[in-house]
Design an enzyme around this catalytic site. Structure first.
Site, PDB file in Angstrom:
ATOM      1  N   SER A   1       0.866  -1.170   0.000  1.00 35.32           N
ATOM      2  CA  SER A   1       0.000   0.000   0.000  1.00 35.32           C
ATOM      3  C   SER A   1       0.903   1.220   0.000  1.00 35.32           C
ATOM      4  O   SER A   1       2.131   1.109   0.078  1.00 35.32           O
ATOM      5  CB  SER A   1      -0.903   0.008   1.244  1.00 35.32           C
ATOM      6  OG  SER A   1      -0.134   0.264   2.401  1.00 35.32           O
TER       7      SER A   1
ATOM      8  N   TYR B   1       2.183  -1.071  10.882  1.00 38.40           N
ATOM      9  CA  TYR B   1       1.630  -1.447   9.579  1.00 38.40           C
ATOM     10  C   TYR B   1       2.499  -0.918   8.441  1.00 38.40           C
ATOM     11  O   TYR B   1       2.814  -1.649   7.495  1.00 38.40           O
ATOM     12  CB  TYR B   1       0.200  -0.915   9.461  1.00 38.40           C
ATOM     13  CG  TYR B   1      -0.476  -1.246   8.158  1.00 38.40           C
ATOM     14  CD1 TYR B   1      -1.048  -2.495   7.950  1.00 38.40           C
ATOM     15  CD2 TYR B   1      -0.544  -0.310   7.129  1.00 38.40           C
ATOM     16  CE1 TYR B   1      -1.673  -2.807   6.755  1.00 38.40           C
ATOM     17  CE2 TYR B   1      -1.169  -0.615   5.925  1.00 38.40           C
ATOM     18  CZ  TYR B   1      -1.725  -1.853   5.746  1.00 38.40           C
ATOM     19  OH  TYR B   1      -2.343  -2.164   4.562  1.00 38.40           O
TER      20      TYR B   1
END
Length: 162
Positions: free
Chosen positions: A137, A150
């Site tokens: 991402s 993350y």
């Protein structure tokens, strides 16, 4: 999505983007080996799509991933594409997350990618065909507030894939 023939191995398939990838691939004609730790979610996915076969596997477990790849290829045929989508997100300040949570985020999201690549790539290379798709991402390039663990995991996925 264009027509897809062959066997696709998809991690994180019980929910989120992994589930959607598995559904789209099945709708396009692929035989999908749906991999996740969520047995209930996998069962629901398999009931909804005849071309999806569930495999309950924790991508953190190197031996379990290798065993599942062997099982998939024995039962369904050679894997022509692998989607490594397993991950989860906790949004907190890093100081407010315990180390176990931070390591689990890394284990599922990054170690899972490594385990899948190491398990499927030798067969793909031997056959002279195959694709690895690793889900990352923008968090792999740009850190986000409350997303330290993350983003670190997604950066590791990006670096490993490159």
């Amino acid at each position: 999505m264009k027509r897809h023939d062959g066997v696709v191995y998809v991690t994180g398939a019980a929910s989120g983007i992994g589930r959607r990838a598995a559904e789209r691939l099945a709708e396009a004609g692929a035989v999908v080996a749906a991999v996740d730790v969520d047995e209930v979610g996998l069962a629901a996915l398999a009931r909804a799509h005849a071309a999806i076969r569930p495999f309950v596997v924790d991508v953190y477990d190197t031996a379990a991933v290798a065993d599942s790849v062997r099982s998939v290829e024995r039962e369904l045929g050679p894997i022509v594409r692998a989607y490594a989508a397993a991950a989860f997100l906790r949004s907190d300040l890093l100081l407010d997350q315990d180390a176990a949570t931070i390591f689990r985020i890394m284990d599922v999201g990054y170690r899972g990618v490594v385990n899948v690549a190491k398990s499927v790539l030798p067969g793909m290379l031997a056959r002279g065909r195959g694709d690895l798709v690793h889900f990352a991402s923008m968090g792999g390039w740009v850190p986000g507030l409350y997303l330290g663990a993350y983003c670190a995991m997604k950066h590791a996925v990006v670096a490993f894939t490159e």
